[in-house]
Design a protein around this motif. Structure first.
Motif, PDB file in Angstrom:
ATOM      1  N   LEU A  30       0.872  -1.171   0.000  1.00 34.06           N
ATOM      2  CA  LEU A  30       0.000   0.000   0.000  1.00 34.06           C
ATOM      3  C   LEU A  30       0.906   1.217   0.000  1.00 34.06           C
ATOM      4  CD1 LEU A  30      -3.170   0.639   2.186  1.00 34.06           C
ATOM      5  CD2 LEU A  30      -1.746   2.421   1.208  1.00 34.06           C
ATOM      6  N   ARG A  41       3.563   0.233   3.112  1.00 34.59           N
ATOM      7  CA  ARG A  41       3.546  -1.007   3.885  1.00 34.59           C
ATOM      8  C   ARG A  41       3.532  -2.180   2.915  1.00 34.59           C
ATOM      9  NH1 ARG A  41       2.291  -1.304   9.244  1.00 34.59           N
ATOM     10  NH2 ARG A  41       3.378  -3.284   8.892  1.00 34.59           N
ATOM     11  N   HIS A  62       0.232  -4.860   7.914  1.00 37.33           N
ATOM     12  CA  HIS A  62      -0.617  -3.770   7.422  1.00 37.33           C
ATOM     13  C   HIS A  62      -1.420  -3.154   8.560  1.00 37.33           C
ATOM     14  CE1 HIS A  62      -0.067  -3.836   3.058  1.00 37.33           C
ATOM     15  NE2 HIS A  62       0.187  -5.121   3.224  1.00 37.33           N
ATOM     16  N   ASP A  63      -1.605  -1.843   8.473  1.00 37.51           N
ATOM     17  CA  ASP A  63      -2.384  -1.079   9.440  1.00 37.51           C
ATOM     18  C   ASP A  63      -2.855   0.176   8.725  1.00 37.51           C
ATOM     19  OD1 ASP A  63      -3.456   0.437  11.460  1.00 37.51           O
ATOM     20  OD2 ASP A  63      -1.585   0.710  12.556  1.00 37.51           O
ATOM     21  N   ALA A  64      -4.030   0.109   8.112  1.00 35.04           N
ATOM     22  CA  ALA A  64      -4.498   1.237   7.311  1.00 35.04           C
ATOM     23  C   ALA A  64      -6.009   1.381   7.430  1.00 35.04           C
ATOM     24  CB  ALA A  64      -4.113   1.062   5.843  1.00 35.04           C
ATOM     25  N   ARG A 166       2.991   7.350  11.482  1.00 36.83           N
ATOM     26  CA  ARG A 166       1.686   7.363  10.834  1.00 36.83           C
ATOM     27  C   ARG A 166       1.647   8.453   9.763  1.00 36.83           C
ATOM     28  NH1 ARG A 166      -1.313   3.685  12.978  1.00 36.83           N
ATOM     29  NH2 ARG A 166      -3.032   4.207  11.573  1.00 36.83           N
ATOM     30  N   ARG A 168      -1.201  10.462   7.146  1.00 38.67           N
ATOM     31  CA  ARG A 168      -2.575  10.732   6.720  1.00 38.67           C
ATOM     32  C   ARG A 168      -2.545  11.524   5.425  1.00 38.67           C
ATOM     33  NH1 ARG A 168      -2.240  11.944  12.203  1.00 38.67           N
ATOM     34  NH2 ARG A 168      -3.471  10.565  13.565  1.00 38.67           N
ATOM     35  N   LEU A 172      -6.963   8.276   3.286  1.00 40.16           N
ATOM     36  CA  LEU A 172      -6.217   7.187   3.898  1.00 40.16           C
ATOM     37  C   LEU A 172      -5.488   7.631   5.153  1.00 40.16           C
ATOM     38  CD1 LEU A 172      -4.962   4.232   3.531  1.00 40.16           C
ATOM     39  CD2 LEU A 172      -2.998   5.431   2.553  1.00 40.16           C
ATOM     40  N   GLU A 173      -5.397   6.712   6.125  1.00 35.43           N
ATOM     41  CA  GLU A 173      -4.449   6.819   7.225  1.00 35.43           C
ATOM     42  C   GLU A 173      -3.738   5.475   7.334  1.00 35.43           C
ATOM     43  OE1 GLU A 173      -4.146   7.423  12.078  1.00 35.43           O
ATOM     44  OE2 GLU A 173      -5.927   8.132  11.007  1.00 35.43           O
ATOM     45  N   GLN A 174      -2.406   5.510   7.396  1.00 36.64           N
ATOM     46  CA  GLN A 174      -1.626   4.275   7.438  1.00 36.64           C
ATOM     47  C   GLN A 174      -0.539   4.401   8.495  1.00 36.64           C
ATOM     48  OE1 GLN A 174      -0.253   1.286   4.145  1.00 36.64           O
ATOM     49  NE2 GLN A 174       1.048   3.091   3.937  1.00 36.64           N
TER      50      GLN A 174
END
Length: 244
Positions: A30, A41, A62-64, A166, A168, A172-174
């Motif tokens: 991503l 990520r 992954h963390d989105a 992080r 933004r 999206l926020e990842q």
């Protein structure tokens, strides 16, 4: 019958259904960028869940969170190349047809197409020229005190403590959390290159950091020269940022 595979096509059905296919694509990157920040990520996506107008991509790598109020369609693009590798992607687009960010199939076309077959045929779009990737430049020693971004990354690297990074941007926020062991300057960027996370920060993109503290946790939000936020936030123990 196997759906026709167009070089570029608008995927049918909902954004949620299209994005959920990434759980069957193997390794996925991503990639999101804005304001001189590229946040990526990489790895298999464990799950995609929908709630309250958002999609959450989760898993070990992954963390989105995707804002479904911004992202209204998904385009499959099979033209991506890096040398001899085929790198198909899902382009997540807003209401004006602009790509906000992409999900790239790192394991090639076969798992990408197999995952998308469940959706049925898409609507063909004109093909784009293949992406041209410039050759990588040799890494140079990390300059000290050049800009706010370099100073912070040097501090985090020297501290050797886990931090959260992080980002933004539009729709999206990842995030990622871990230890940044090394920073490699190349091609005008400060580069963090880890197995499940890449950060490419353009030199001089960060003019300063807004500092917020909550208990033992410090959060530093990147600001551009004009005073606006870049969407990039580092957080962690104060000792990690002692030299920033």
């Amino acid at each position: 019958m196997t759906p026709v595979k167009h070089a570029r096509e608008i995927l049918p059905g909902s954004v949620a259904a299209a994005v959920a296919t990434v759980t069957a694509m193997g390794r996925v990157m991503l990639s999101a960028s804005a304001g001189g920040v590229i946040h990526e990520r990489m790895g298999p996506v464990g799950a995609v869940t929908e709630a309250d107008g958002r999609l959450v991509l989760s898993g070990a790598m992954h963390d989105a969170v995707v804002d479904l109020g911004v992202i209204v369609r998904v385009v499959a693009d099979r033209t991506g190349r890096m040398k001899d590798r085929v790198l198909p992607r899902l382009e997540l687009q807003d209401g004006e047809g602009a790509t906000a960010f992409s999900l790239i199939g790192l394991d090639g076309l076969e798992p990408f197409d197999a995952a998308l077959d469940r959706l049925g045929p898409g609507e063909a779009l004109p093909a784009k020229p293949p992406r041209q990737t410039p050759p990588a430049a040799a890494a140079e020693p990390l300059p000290e005190g050049v800009d706010a971004g370099a100073r912070l990354l040097a501090s985090v690297t020297a501290a050797g403590q886990p931090v959260s990074v992080r980002f933004r941007c539009h729709g999206l926020e990842q995030g990622w959390t871990g230890i940044i062991g090394e920073v490699k300057p190349a091609m005008g960027f400060l580069n963090v290159l880890l197995p499940d996370f890449h950060l490419h920060l353009k030199e001089d993109a960060v003019a300063g950091w807004r500092r917020d503290e909550a208990g033992d946790v410090v959060a530093l939000s990147a600001e551009a020269a004009g005073g606006g936020g870049l969407g990039l936030v580092f957080s962690g123990p104060a000792a990690a940022f002692a030299e920033a």
